[in-house]
Design a protein around this motif. Structure first.
Motif, mmCIF file in Angstrom:
data_model
loop_
_atom_site.group_PDB
_atom_site.id
_atom_site.type_symbol
_atom_site.label_atom_id
_atom_site.label_comp_id
_atom_site.label_asym_id
_atom_site.label_seq_id
_atom_site.Cartn_x
_atom_site.Cartn_y
_atom_site.Cartn_z
ATOM 1 N N VAL A 144 -1.095 -2.670 -10.545
ATOM 2 C CA VAL A 144 0.203 -2.504 -11.199
ATOM 3 C C VAL A 144 1.221 -3.387 -10.499
ATOM 4 C CG1 VAL A 144 -0.276 -0.163 -12.021
ATOM 5 C CG2 VAL A 144 0.768 -0.489 -9.760
ATOM 6 N N ASP A 145 2.247 -3.789 -11.230
ATOM 7 C CA ASP A 145 3.279 -4.657 -10.660
ATOM 8 C C ASP A 145 4.301 -3.874 -9.844
ATOM 9 O OD1 ASP A 145 2.057 -6.787 -11.871
ATOM 10 O OD2 ASP A 145 3.431 -6.861 -13.576
ATOM 11 N N GLY A 146 4.362 -2.569 -10.068
ATOM 12 C CA GLY A 146 5.302 -1.737 -9.331
ATOM 13 C C GLY A 146 4.915 -0.281 -9.432
ATOM 14 N N LEU A 147 5.488 0.513 -8.537
ATOM 15 C CA LEU A 147 5.168 1.937 -8.483
ATOM 16 C C LEU A 147 6.458 2.736 -8.428
ATOM 17 C CD1 LEU A 147 2.798 4.015 -8.096
ATOM 18 C CD2 LEU A 147 3.231 3.812 -5.644
ATOM 19 N N LEU A 148 6.619 3.663 -9.363
ATOM 20 C CA LEU A 148 7.760 4.584 -9.389
ATOM 21 C C LEU A 148 7.220 5.976 -9.099
ATOM 22 C CD1 LEU A 148 8.899 2.062 -10.777
ATOM 23 C CD2 LEU A 148 10.003 3.543 -12.445
ATOM 24 N N THR A 175 3.909 17.104 -0.255
ATOM 25 C CA THR A 175 3.926 15.826 0.457
ATOM 26 C C THR A 175 4.877 15.853 1.638
ATOM 27 O OG1 THR A 175 3.362 14.641 -1.568
ATOM 28 C CG2 THR A 175 4.305 13.350 0.225
ATOM 29 N N ASP A 176 4.320 15.678 2.824
ATOM 30 C CA ASP A 176 5.143 15.571 4.033
ATOM 31 C C ASP A 176 4.737 14.365 4.873
ATOM 32 O OD1 ASP A 176 2.722 16.427 4.988
ATOM 33 O OD2 ASP A 176 3.457 18.310 5.836
ATOM 34 N N ASN A 177 3.824 13.549 4.346
ATOM 35 C CA ASN A 177 3.412 12.303 4.977
ATOM 36 C C ASN A 177 3.518 11.209 3.922
ATOM 37 O OD1 ASN A 177 1.494 10.080 5.621
ATOM 38 N ND2 ASN A 177 1.114 11.293 7.458
ATOM 39 N N PHE A 178 4.166 10.105 4.278
ATOM 40 C CA PHE A 178 4.480 9.099 3.274
ATOM 41 C C PHE A 178 3.841 7.741 3.586
ATOM 42 C CE2 PHE A 178 7.718 12.339 3.409
ATOM 43 C CZ PHE A 178 7.826 12.703 2.073
ATOM 44 N N ASP A 179 2.765 7.758 4.365
ATOM 45 C CA ASP A 179 2.075 6.514 4.698
ATOM 46 C C ASP A 179 1.544 5.812 3.450
ATOM 47 O OD1 ASP A 179 2.589 6.992 7.346
ATOM 48 O OD2 ASP A 179 0.570 7.717 7.827
ATOM 49 N N HIS A 180 1.182 6.582 2.425
ATOM 50 C CA HIS A 180 0.563 5.998 1.229
ATOM 51 C C HIS A 180 1.535 5.190 0.384
ATOM 52 C CE1 HIS A 180 2.243 9.868 0.151
ATOM 53 N NE2 HIS A 180 2.169 9.587 -1.126
ATOM 54 N N VAL A 181 2.846 5.314 0.636
ATOM 55 C CA VAL A 181 3.814 4.500 -0.121
ATOM 56 C C VAL A 181 4.529 3.491 0.776
ATOM 57 C CG1 VAL A 181 4.183 6.097 -2.025
ATOM 58 C CG2 VAL A 181 5.509 6.388 0.063
ATOM 59 N N GLN A 182 4.018 3.309 1.983
ATOM 60 C CA GLN A 182 4.536 2.252 2.839
ATOM 61 C C GLN A 182 4.078 0.890 2.309
ATOM 62 O OE1 GLN A 182 6.695 2.593 5.129
ATOM 63 N NE2 GLN A 182 6.581 4.725 5.841
ATOM 64 N N VAL A 199 -1.746 7.191 -6.268
ATOM 65 C CA VAL A 199 -1.131 5.953 -5.768
ATOM 66 C C VAL A 199 -2.206 4.909 -5.490
ATOM 67 C CG1 VAL A 199 0.101 4.916 -3.824
ATOM 68 C CG2 VAL A 199 0.933 7.053 -4.834
ATOM 69 N N GLN A 200 -3.281 5.307 -4.830
ATOM 70 C CA GLN A 200 -4.356 4.367 -4.508
ATOM 71 C C GLN A 200 -4.996 3.791 -5.774
ATOM 72 O OE1 GLN A 200 -6.811 6.840 -1.999
ATOM 73 N NE2 GLN A 200 -5.681 6.291 -0.136
ATOM 74 N N GLN A 223 2.500 -1.694 3.466
ATOM 75 C CA GLN A 223 1.141 -2.141 3.747
ATOM 76 C C GLN A 223 0.110 -1.412 2.904
ATOM 77 O OE1 GLN A 223 3.282 -0.803 5.854
ATOM 78 N NE2 GLN A 223 2.358 0.751 7.201
ATOM 79 N N ALA A 224 0.357 -0.127 2.628
ATOM 80 C CA ALA A 224 -0.585 0.649 1.812
ATOM 81 C C ALA A 224 -0.518 0.241 0.350
ATOM 82 C CB ALA A 224 -0.305 2.143 1.958
ATOM 83 N N CYS A 225 0.644 -0.207 -0.089
ATOM 84 C CA CYS A 225 0.839 -0.575 -1.498
ATOM 85 C C CYS A 225 0.734 -2.077 -1.727
ATOM 86 C CB CYS A 225 2.187 -0.059 -1.985
ATOM 87 S SG CYS A 225 2.271 1.740 -2.086
ATOM 88 N N ARG A 226 0.219 -2.799 -0.729
ATOM 89 C CA ARG A 226 -0.017 -4.241 -0.850
ATOM 90 C C ARG A 226 1.250 -5.008 -1.199
ATOM 91 N NH1 ARG A 226 -5.637 -4.031 -4.433
ATOM 92 N NH2 ARG A 226 -6.796 -2.636 -3.026
ATOM 93 N N GLY A 227 2.385 -4.489 -0.750
ATOM 94 C CA GLY A 227 3.637 -5.200 -0.921
ATOM 95 C C GLY A 227 4.280 -5.089 -2.287
ATOM 96 N N ILE A 228 3.694 -4.327 -3.223
ATOM 97 C CA ILE A 228 4.318 -4.210 -4.536
ATOM 98 C C ILE A 228 5.581 -3.357 -4.424
ATOM 99 C CG2 ILE A 228 2.097 -4.419 -5.702
ATOM 100 C CD1 ILE A 228 2.285 -1.420 -6.337
#
Length: 335
Positions: free
Chosen positions: A107-111, A118-125, A99-100, A127-132
């Motif tokens: 990228v314009d978006g992330l699917l 995975t039991d922590n989802f901070d990386h797809v919040q 993801v990072q 703020q972590a994804c720069r709003g994409i």
């Protein structure tokens, strides 16, 4: 080389109409001789768009995920987007790293379909994804307020359990994943509801939670067979574990479905090739991928007006020999 301005070269290569045809042809010819290609990174820095979608899946070798990616690419290509595919191999750390890397590549978006770990989802919040835009599919988390494509897991699990009951099974076990996984919770809930609906007892000793590992599936079978009243049917919420169970049951010299019926969840080509053929639920992974890509495109087009939504896809119960004890129906059902 031609003595023209950089802006003239740019307009010529991008097909602007205000360039003299002879000048445009000369610029194109020199670009060909120099093997020049525009920098996608430079273009993205100027436009803030790369026309690229990042995809994170748990395992590219699994037909389900490969088919979902094919659906994503079909929709994305039709809208002029490229797709970058990464896979986590069911590792949380690798998922975060992927993801990072995709976010850093602008990228314009992330699917994303999350790894089992995975039991922590901070990386797809946000703020972590720069709003994409981030779209979750199949394995999703309610901790992230974005669009999702999910399966109707409860109804599918109810249907396969109901089918076993109608075939005369009275001691139905379930082989589930970690109870932290949403799909595991929903499929077990559908199983329990079917038992209750038909007046069958819900027995804790018939429920096992594993990491979808072959050895753990075989160990669960041994524990069940050691019970005073072993199961006469097993519902594996993961179709791969259903294959594992069929192999392990055969090694014990038991018959399927006469001694133990087996059903799975996820209809891929091996389900019809294994002996006996596996009763399961067709999850339509191609449609899942298509819908995930469409939700991304909707968000891009609607911008601030877009509101996250959850799209649910229903499967089809496909009945084969692994569950047919002789008392029920012999046809494919829709759920």
């Amino acid at each position: 080389m031609l003595g023209v301005a950089v802006s003239t070269v740019s307009r010529a290569l991008n097909g602007h109409a205000d360039i003299n045809p002879n000048t445009r042809q000369a610029i194109i010819e020199v670009a060909r001789q120099l093997d020049y290609h525009p920098s996608l990174l430079a273009q993205s820095l100027k436009s803030s768009e790369t026309h690229t979608i990042g995809v994170v899946i748990p395992d590219i070798e699994r037909p389900f995920f490969a088919t979902a990616v094919s659906g994503i690419q079909q929709v994305a290509a039709g809208m002029g987007y490229r797709v970058i595919i990464t896979h986590s191999k069911e590792s949380y750390a690798t998922e975060v790293s992927n993801v990072q890397a995709l976010v850093a590549s602008r990228v314009d978006g992330l699917l994303i379909c999350h790894a089992h770990e995975t039991d922590n989802f901070d990386h797809v919040q946000p703020q972590a994804c720069r709003g994409i835009p981030v779209i979750q599919f199949d394995r999703v988390s309610d901790e992230v307020a974005n669009s999702k494509v999910i399966l109707d897991d409860w109804t599918g699990a109810f249907a396969v359990t109901e089918h076993l009951i109608q075939e005369g099974c009275q001691r139905i076990a379930v082989l589930a994943g970690f109870d932290t996984l949403l799909i595991s919770k929903q499929r077990v809930a559908g199983y329990v509801s079917a038992l209750q609906h038909y007046g069958q007892p819900v027995r804790k000793e018939y429920q096992r939670h594993i990491n979808f590992d072959q050895e753990e599936a075989a160990a669960a079978l041994e524990q069940w067979l050691a019970l005073p009243e072993p199961p006469d049917a097993i519902f594996a919420i993961n179709y791969v574990n259903a294959f594992d169970l069929i192999i392990a049951i055969k090694k014990r010299g038991l018959r399927i479905p006469e001694d133990i019926a087996v059903v799975g969840f996820g209809d891929e080509f091996m389900a019809s090739m294994i002996e006996p053929g596996l009763t399961t639920v067709d999850l339509h992974p191609y449609r899942i991928g298509q819908q995930a890509a469409r939700l991304f495109l909707e968000q891009v087009q609607q911008k601030e007006q877009f509101r996250p939504r959850t799209y649910m896809i229903s499967g089809n119960l496909v009945v084969r020999q692994s569950s047919l004890k002789g008392k029920g129906s012999r046809f494919q059902l829709s759920i």
